[in-house]
Structures are given as structure tokens and as C-alpha cells.
Write an enzyme that holds these catalytic residues in place. Sequence first.
Site, PDB file in Angstrom:
ATOM      1  N   ASP A 298     -10.770  -7.659  -0.812  1.00 42.80           N
ATOM      2  CA  ASP A 298     -10.365  -6.080  -1.160  1.00 42.80           C
ATOM      3  C   ASP A 298      -9.295  -5.824   0.130  1.00 42.80           C
ATOM      4  OD1 ASP A 298     -10.128  -3.511  -1.129  1.00 42.80           O
ATOM      5  OD2 ASP A 298     -12.179  -3.161  -1.652  1.00 42.80           O
TER       6      ASP A 298
ATOM      7  N   TYR B 204       2.183   7.837  -5.246  1.00 45.15           N
ATOM      8  CA  TYR B 204       2.862   6.393  -5.187  1.00 45.15           C
ATOM      9  C   TYR B 204       4.045   6.303  -4.349  1.00 45.15           C
ATOM     10  CZ  TYR B 204       4.547   2.025  -7.160  1.00 45.15           C
ATOM     11  OH  TYR B 204       5.194   0.691  -7.475  1.00 45.15           O
TER      12      TYR B 204
HETATM   13  N1  NAD Z   1       5.759  -3.762 -12.086  1.00 45.32           N
HETATM   14  C1  NAD Z   1       6.826  -2.772 -11.356  1.00 45.32           C
HETATM   15  O1  NAD Z   1       7.476  -2.059 -12.295  1.00 45.32           O
HETATM   16  C2  NAD Z   1       7.236  -2.462 -10.100  1.00 45.32           C
HETATM   17  C3  NAD Z   1       8.205  -1.739  -9.662  1.00 45.32           C
HETATM   18  C4  NAD Z   1       8.344  -1.534  -8.401  1.00 45.32           C
HETATM   19  C5  NAD Z   1       7.512  -1.956  -7.436  1.00 45.32           C
HETATM   20  N2  NAD Z   1       6.481  -2.789  -7.896  1.00 45.32           N
HETATM   21  C6  NAD Z   1       5.523  -3.278  -6.844  1.00 45.32           C
HETATM   22  O2  NAD Z   1       5.078  -4.632  -7.029  1.00 45.32           O
HETATM   23  C7  NAD Z   1       4.148  -4.929  -6.347  1.00 45.32           C
HETATM   24  C8  NAD Z   1       3.315  -5.550  -7.626  1.00 45.32           C
HETATM   25  O3  NAD Z   1       3.383  -4.954  -8.871  1.00 45.32           O
HETATM   26  P1  NAD Z   1       2.691  -5.392 -10.112  1.00 45.32           P
HETATM   27  O4  NAD Z   1       3.486  -4.713 -11.290  1.00 45.32           O
HETATM   28  O5  NAD Z   1       2.408  -6.760 -10.252  1.00 45.32           O
HETATM   29  O6  NAD Z   1       1.209  -4.598 -10.088  1.00 45.32           O
HETATM   30  P2  NAD Z   1      -0.118  -4.847 -10.888  1.00 45.32           P
HETATM   31  O7  NAD Z   1      -0.767  -3.544 -11.258  1.00 45.32           O
HETATM   32  O8  NAD Z   1       0.253  -5.537 -12.181  1.00 45.32           O
HETATM   33  O9  NAD Z   1      -0.914  -5.620 -10.220  1.00 45.32           O
HETATM   34  C9  NAD Z   1      -1.604  -5.214  -8.781  1.00 45.32           C
HETATM   35  C10 NAD Z   1      -2.668  -6.209  -8.411  1.00 45.32           C
HETATM   36  O10 NAD Z   1      -3.254  -5.648  -7.402  1.00 45.32           O
HETATM   37  C11 NAD Z   1      -4.640  -5.804  -7.312  1.00 45.32           C
HETATM   38  N3  NAD Z   1      -5.406  -4.944  -6.477  1.00 45.32           N
HETATM   39  C12 NAD Z   1      -5.380  -3.425  -6.595  1.00 45.32           C
HETATM   40  N4  NAD Z   1      -6.144  -3.219  -5.654  1.00 45.32           N
HETATM   41  C13 NAD Z   1      -6.804  -4.139  -4.726  1.00 45.32           C
HETATM   42  C14 NAD Z   1      -7.328  -4.209  -3.732  1.00 45.32           C
HETATM   43  N5  NAD Z   1      -7.828  -3.195  -3.139  1.00 45.32           N
HETATM   44  N6  NAD Z   1      -7.555  -5.388  -3.042  1.00 45.32           N
HETATM   45  C15 NAD Z   1      -6.962  -6.380  -3.570  1.00 45.32           C
HETATM   46  N7  NAD Z   1      -6.275  -6.491  -4.703  1.00 45.32           N
HETATM   47  C16 NAD Z   1      -6.242  -5.454  -5.202  1.00 45.32           C
HETATM   48  C17 NAD Z   1      -4.932  -5.747  -8.667  1.00 45.32           C
HETATM   49  O11 NAD Z   1      -6.159  -6.321  -8.981  1.00 45.32           O
HETATM   50  C18 NAD Z   1      -3.886  -6.228  -9.545  1.00 45.32           C
HETATM   51  O12 NAD Z   1      -4.164  -7.604  -9.836  1.00 45.32           O
HETATM   52  C19 NAD Z   1       3.245  -3.717  -6.315  1.00 45.32           C
HETATM   53  O13 NAD Z   1       3.560  -3.211  -4.666  1.00 45.32           O
HETATM   54  C20 NAD Z   1       4.042  -2.467  -7.184  1.00 45.32           C
HETATM   55  O14 NAD Z   1       3.841  -1.237  -6.546  1.00 45.32           O
HETATM   56  C21 NAD Z   1       6.406  -2.940  -9.158  1.00 45.32           C
END
Ligand code: NAD
Length: 269
Positions: free
Chosen positions: A65, A180
Site C-alpha cells: 500500500d 484529482y
Molecule cells: N488512464 C488515464 O486516462 C490517465 C490519464 C492521465 C493520467 N493517468 C495517470 O496514470 C497513472 C496510471 O493510471 P491508470 O489508468 O493505470 O490507473 P488505474 O486506476 O487503472 O490503476 C491504478 C492502480 O493503482 C492501484 N492503487 C490504488 N491505490 C493504491 C495504494 N494505496 N497502494 C498501492 N496501489 C494502489 C490500484 O489497485 C490500481 O491497480 C495514474 O497516476 C493516473 O492518474 C491516467
Amino acid sequence: MSNPFDLDGRVIVVTGAMGQLGREFCRELAGRGARVAALDRAAGEAASRAAIDPGAGRLLEVQADVTSRESLDAALRRIAADLGVPHGLVNAAALDSPPGAPAEENGPLETYPERAWDRVMDVNLKGTLLCGQVFGGAMAEAGRGAIVNISSTYGVVSPDQRLYDYRREAGAPFFKPIAYSASKSALLNVTRYMATYWAPRNVRVNTVTFGGVFNGQDERFLAGYAARVPLGRMARPDEYNGAIVFLLSDASSYMTGSNLVIDGGWTAW
Ligand SMILES: NC(=O)c1ccc[n+]([C@@H]2O[C@H](COP(=O)([O-])OP(=O)(O)OC[C@H]3O[C@@H](n4cnc5c(N)ncnc54)[C@H](O)[C@@H]3O)[C@@H](O)[C@H]2O)c1
């Protein structure tokens, strides 16, 4: 001649490894010969494992975590023992509120719940601090390393709330939440702080700012998003891999404290 993008044998920690992008990064990095520690709160679930494991046996799944120093200290001990001291860290763990998220977390600014703010800040911001302390600290001690923090277009400019009109018109009080945006813009200066702090120890720290990724969103959202982006579409999940490889590898050896924006041109308009 050596390849500056080479990551063969490097130990890379990817947080949020089971997420949409984390999975891509794990597969890409492992495919390039890196020894990947796939860290996630949700690690250990069979479906997640199948999604990220390229079958090369180079992937160590670590359940941890990012909001708990104790949990991350234990993760580092395991990673260091099984793979070695990390050379790289990708901070991809985050809480987001996609267009389909529950209404109580996405209401109007005036009544946005404090607990939702705290939860998002805890993972997105404090989690980045703690991962920096633990994995960045180990890299600084080793005298080398690269950290990639992941921001969003919504951390550079405000969300365009008009994209979510369709949800409000359907009676759901949806606004992309302030936490966010605030957490993602804070990362830009967390990056600069860590970059300058660890420059003498040869640990580079950069931000990547990503635009939205296609993930089966509602057609009305997709149409609005596409109209807002010069390239006319959302990103495919694999379109950020190149930036991650670049920032982790020696190809970016003179780059630190920077923000690489990859958003289809969203912030150019
Ligand atoms: N997907 C998009 O459209 C997008 C766009 C811009 C930026 N981002 C950024 O890219 C990154 C990855 O995005 P994503 O779409 O893969 O997100 P996602 O929501 O698919 O995955 C996030 C992961 O983080 C894990 N997580 C959450 N809280 C946690 C904790 N306390 N400890 C350990 N793990 C934890 C979750 O279990 C999940 O597997 C993020 O920082 C997101 O903000 C994503």
C-alpha cells in the site's frame, strides 16, 4: 555501440502495476529485459497477474500500500533481496474518478466531501512522497536511479467540466473532482523538489503528463473528448510506453525536474 534505451537487467519498481497503464508498463519493461517489481495494493489476484506477466519470469509481484511507510519498507526489503536495489521507480498508483465513477465522489465543488479529498491526496500525493522516500532513498544511497511521476492534463490545466454535461443532463451531479487536479499539479513540484534534492546523488526525477486513455468510456464522453483534442481521439494504453522507457533509461541522462507532456495536443489549444 551501446543502446541508450537499454534497460536489460535494471530493477524497476512500478506502483499501480495492476492498473490500466501499470500493466502496460510492466509488460513493456519486462519485455525489454528489466527485472520488474509489480507493486499494487491489489497484487496477488490471479486475473491481474495474468494481465501483467509477460511469461519471462522477470516479474516479481509485490502486494503493498503506497500510503503506508511500513508496507513500502517491507516491499523494498523483498525487492532488494529478490531482484536487487532498484534502478527505477514509476509512480503509477493513483485514485481517479473516471466518467463512470459513483456520484457521491463527483458532486459539486461546494459539497465535495472532505473524505474523498483525503483519500485521493493520500494515494496520489502522500503515496508519491513515501515511495520516493523508500525507493528513491535506496537509489540515492546506491548513487544512481530514475523516478517517473505521473501527472495528467488535469494537473496542468483545469478539467473541462462540459465533457461531463451528459451525466448531469441524465440527473447525476458529476463534476471531475478537484482533488484529482490538485494532487496531479502538486506532483509537478514534488518532481522538481526531488530532482534538485537528489541530483548530487545521480537520481533523476521527471514527470510525465498524460492525456486520457481509451477505456470503453460512454460514446457521448468520447465524442466530447475527441473534439477537445487536436489529434481527435483519446490515447491507446500502449502510447505512453515509449516515454516511460525513455525517462527510465540513459537516453534521458541529462533530463531531470522536467515535465514531458503527451496529451494529443489537449494543452496546446
Ligand atoms: N488512464 C488515464 O486516462 C490517465 C490519464 C492521465 C493520467 N493517468 C495517470 O496514470 C497513472 C496510471 O493510471 P491508470 O489508468 O493505470 O490507473 P488505474 O486506476 O487503472 O490503476 C491504478 C492502480 O493503482 C492501484 N492503487 C490504488 N491505490 C493504491 C495504494 N494505496 N497502494 C498501492 N496501489 C494502489 C490500484 O489497485 C490500481 O491497480 C495514474 O497516476 C493516473 O492518474 C491516467
